[in-house]
Design a protein around this motif. Sequence first.
Motif, PDB file in Angstrom:
ATOM      1  N   TYR A 332       1.000  -1.348  -0.133  1.00 41.53           N
ATOM      2  CA  TYR A 332       0.042  -0.092   0.140  1.00 41.53           C
ATOM      3  C   TYR A 332       0.783   1.192  -0.109  1.00 41.53           C
ATOM      4  CZ  TYR A 332      -3.609   3.532   1.901  1.00 41.53           C
ATOM      5  OH  TYR A 332      -4.396   4.457   1.760  1.00 41.53           O
ATOM      6  N   VAL A 333       1.140   1.924  -1.231  1.00 42.66           N
ATOM      7  CA  VAL A 333       1.927   3.015  -1.170  1.00 42.66           C
ATOM      8  C   VAL A 333       1.190   4.171  -0.766  1.00 42.66           C
ATOM      9  CG1 VAL A 333       3.321   4.326  -2.825  1.00 42.66           C
ATOM     10  CG2 VAL A 333       2.724   1.856  -3.275  1.00 42.66           C
ATOM     11  N   THR A 334       1.875   4.980   0.005  1.00 40.26           N
ATOM     12  CA  THR A 334       1.472   6.207   0.677  1.00 40.26           C
ATOM     13  C   THR A 334       2.344   7.545   0.267  1.00 40.26           C
ATOM     14  OG1 THR A 334       2.737   6.104   2.657  1.00 40.26           O
ATOM     15  CG2 THR A 334       0.629   4.956   2.876  1.00 40.26           C
ATOM     16  N   THR A 335       2.137   8.530   0.993  1.00 42.20           N
ATOM     17  CA  THR A 335       3.092   9.647   0.836  1.00 42.20           C
ATOM     18  C   THR A 335       4.231   9.915   1.869  1.00 42.20           C
ATOM     19  OG1 THR A 335       1.618  11.035   2.186  1.00 42.20           O
ATOM     20  CG2 THR A 335       1.227  11.243  -0.245  1.00 42.20           C
ATOM     21  N   LEU A 356       7.386   3.809 -11.289  1.00 42.16           N
ATOM     22  CA  LEU A 356       7.940   4.665 -10.252  1.00 42.16           C
ATOM     23  C   LEU A 356       6.723   5.439  -9.537  1.00 42.16           C
ATOM     24  CD1 LEU A 356      10.997   6.235 -11.702  1.00 42.16           C
ATOM     25  CD2 LEU A 356      11.030   4.069 -10.574  1.00 42.16           C
ATOM     26  N   THR A 357       6.659   5.540  -8.271  1.00 42.11           N
ATOM     27  CA  THR A 357       5.645   6.231  -7.918  1.00 42.11           C
ATOM     28  C   THR A 357       6.353   7.638  -7.067  1.00 42.11           C
ATOM     29  OG1 THR A 357       5.948   5.189  -5.354  1.00 42.11           O
ATOM     30  CG2 THR A 357       3.996   4.344  -7.240  1.00 42.11           C
ATOM     31  N   VAL A 358       5.327   8.627  -6.915  1.00 45.92           N
ATOM     32  CA  VAL A 358       5.942   9.890  -6.708  1.00 45.92           C
ATOM     33  C   VAL A 358       4.790  10.518  -5.627  1.00 45.92           C
ATOM     34  CG1 VAL A 358       6.857  12.356  -7.185  1.00 45.92           C
ATOM     35  CG2 VAL A 358       7.258  10.468  -8.562  1.00 45.92           C
ATOM     36  N   ASP A 359       5.419  10.763  -4.313  1.00 41.22           N
ATOM     37  CA  ASP A 359       4.463  11.842  -3.360  1.00 41.22           C
ATOM     38  C   ASP A 359       4.179  13.159  -4.048  1.00 41.22           C
ATOM     39  OD1 ASP A 359       3.915  13.493  -1.252  1.00 41.22           O
ATOM     40  OD2 ASP A 359       5.808  13.425  -0.801  1.00 41.22           O
ATOM     41  N   SER A 360       2.935  13.308  -4.133  1.00 40.96           N
ATOM     42  CA  SER A 360       2.497  14.847  -4.593  1.00 40.96           C
ATOM     43  C   SER A 360       2.044  15.643  -3.677  1.00 40.96           C
ATOM     44  CB  SER A 360       1.646  14.799  -5.947  1.00 40.96           C
ATOM     45  OG  SER A 360       0.358  14.001  -5.417  1.00 40.96           O
ATOM     46  N   ALA A 361       2.121  15.290  -2.246  1.00 36.77           N
ATOM     47  CA  ALA A 361       1.808  16.223  -1.273  1.00 36.77           C
ATOM     48  C   ALA A 361       2.523  16.800  -0.577  1.00 36.77           C
ATOM     49  CB  ALA A 361       1.024  14.876  -0.249  1.00 36.77           C
ATOM     50  N   GLY A 364       7.760  15.247  -2.889  1.00 35.40           N
ATOM     51  CA  GLY A 364       8.147  14.678  -4.244  1.00 35.40           C
ATOM     52  C   GLY A 364       8.743  13.348  -4.191  1.00 35.40           C
ATOM     53  N   TYR A 365       8.746  12.622  -2.809  1.00 33.62           N
ATOM     54  CA  TYR A 365       9.744  11.609  -2.803  1.00 33.62           C
ATOM     55  C   TYR A 365       9.508  10.611  -3.943  1.00 33.62           C
ATOM     56  CZ  TYR A 365      11.309   7.093  -0.734  1.00 33.62           C
ATOM     57  OH  TYR A 365      12.024   5.849  -0.512  1.00 33.62           O
ATOM     58  N   GLU A 403      15.298  16.353  -7.152  1.00 31.44           N
ATOM     59  CA  GLU A 403      14.671  17.187  -7.439  1.00 31.44           C
ATOM     60  C   GLU A 403      13.768  17.782  -6.328  1.00 31.44           C
ATOM     61  OE1 GLU A 403      14.426  18.684 -10.605  1.00 31.44           O
ATOM     62  OE2 GLU A 403      16.237  17.702 -11.092  1.00 31.44           O
ATOM     63  N   GLN A 404      13.822  16.940  -5.095  1.00 28.60           N
ATOM     64  CA  GLN A 404      13.301  17.472  -3.834  1.00 28.60           C
ATOM     65  C   GLN A 404      13.363  18.654  -3.277  1.00 28.60           C
ATOM     66  OE1 GLN A 404      13.091  14.400  -0.763  1.00 28.60           O
ATOM     67  NE2 GLN A 404      13.000  12.695  -1.998  1.00 28.60           N
ATOM     68  N   TYR A 405      14.256  19.445  -3.688  1.00 28.02           N
ATOM     69  CA  TYR A 405      14.302  20.701  -3.126  1.00 28.02           C
ATOM     70  C   TYR A 405      13.404  21.901  -3.805  1.00 28.02           C
ATOM     71  CZ  TYR A 405      16.515  21.986  -7.542  1.00 28.02           C
ATOM     72  OH  TYR A 405      16.730  22.244  -8.853  1.00 28.02           O
ATOM     73  N   ARG A 406      12.855  21.232  -4.978  1.00 27.81           N
ATOM     74  CA  ARG A 406      11.692  22.138  -5.557  1.00 27.81           C
ATOM     75  C   ARG A 406      10.464  22.170  -4.994  1.00 27.81           C
ATOM     76  NH1 ARG A 406      14.063  23.348 -10.648  1.00 27.81           N
ATOM     77  NH2 ARG A 406      15.468  22.179 -11.244  1.00 27.81           N
ATOM     78  N   TYR A 407      10.126  21.228  -4.203  1.00 29.24           N
ATOM     79  CA  TYR A 407       8.820  20.701  -3.568  1.00 29.24           C
ATOM     80  C   TYR A 407       8.663  21.225  -2.160  1.00 29.24           C
ATOM     81  CZ  TYR A 407       9.022  18.880  -8.235  1.00 29.24           C
ATOM     82  OH  TYR A 407       9.262  18.553  -9.651  1.00 29.24           O
TER      83      TYR A 407
END
Length: 450
Positions: A332-335, A356-361, A364-365, A403-407
Amino acid sequence: MFDNCTGTAGFLVSAMKKMIEKCNGALNKEENIKKNQLFGIEYQPDIYPLAVSNMLLHGDGKSNIISGNCFDEIIINTIKDKKPTIGFLNPPYKATKTKKSDVEEFEFVLNSLNCLEKHGLCVAIIPMSCALAQKGERLRLKEELLSKHTLRAVFSMPDELFHNSKVGTNTCIMIFEAHICHSVRKNTFFGYFKNDGFTKRKAKGRFDYNKNWEGIKNEWLDLYINSTPKEGLSVVKKINFESEWCAESYMETDYLRLNNGYFTDTLLVYLSFMFANKLTNSVSSAKYTNTKIDLKINKWQYLELSNLFTITGSKTTPVLELEEYGCGKSPYVTTQATNNGIGGFYDFYTEDGNCLTVDSAVLGYCSYQENNFSASDHVEKLIPKFKMNKYIALFLTTILNLEQYRYNYGRKCSQTRMKEISIKLPAKNNQPDWQFMEDYIKSLPYSKSL
């Protein structure tokens, strides 16, 4: 100096101290500052006495703080008659408002600019969401601002700037030059000023405990005053009202810092997840191959993410629904940015694996999902348009997590933003060199355990 959202007069008190410091003991100049160079407006009748008292306690013998509405024409004309050249404001934030009729933050900025002399500077600290506006009233106000005034700079502030208060909003500081229309040829300075050296301590809050602020402040000021781009800290860019007004949108990712350690850490984190969840019986530091491979980052090429992946959302499945199916083998993939983003394993899935999955909350992990899975809200999918295996996938997650610094909470890693970015990758004949990526990961410690 003028503050149209005075509050308890923090800006006015600070400005008075700075201005008096420059008088070098000239009492007549100090007296003139107190009487004729500090002006404020406070709307709330219960806050107004606190503002006046604060000014008096700090040595202002004639406080020029008006009790009233900064949008009142009589008050506006009164302030204009004083010919202020500097405006500071921290307006009420819309996130804390309850009525649709409440005033937008940009309205206060326009009001301040309206009161300033031509070429005067307005410095406003407002929610990052204002800088990012792409529609509605905020976009209209961005257009109005640039049609009348020049946006000289925007500083992205630390995420926990207001940790010691009740405000939990990501903020930025905007600097406008009054009554000069923003030119399309004008470069705007954007500072990524997230690390101010302050740290948090239990029961004491956020403070400059390590005495780092003075050096950091001086560097920030030097970069701004000279409009100097610096990797990881600042960039200059021509913008319009439809642009995102923040450094995160324009800074280039520093790929040169990549080395074997970055990629090995990705492998270790992934294998730790596998071992902790009993998805593998053992982990060793053995390499898949003993070949030594040089990354040669200076030869990599930028490639559009949307050309590599189909970027889409996942179906949201509530945990209560999953519990009805019971425990199983499907993740179960979460943020969350730990345990490969996995919040549990159930006997149910909605999405195909090997993506690939990306946390958009939040951050951006990015993580690799080998198996079929279900997902919580704000989990985006990157479905490969090429033949992807776990070696290539872990190479790519390392790159994307740079790229996480952007989010942040104010600027989320949305599908729209991902569709607009390019990432730098090993390439051959202007195409991604997937074989190189696979071979490189296989040359690293722990790769044999994959």
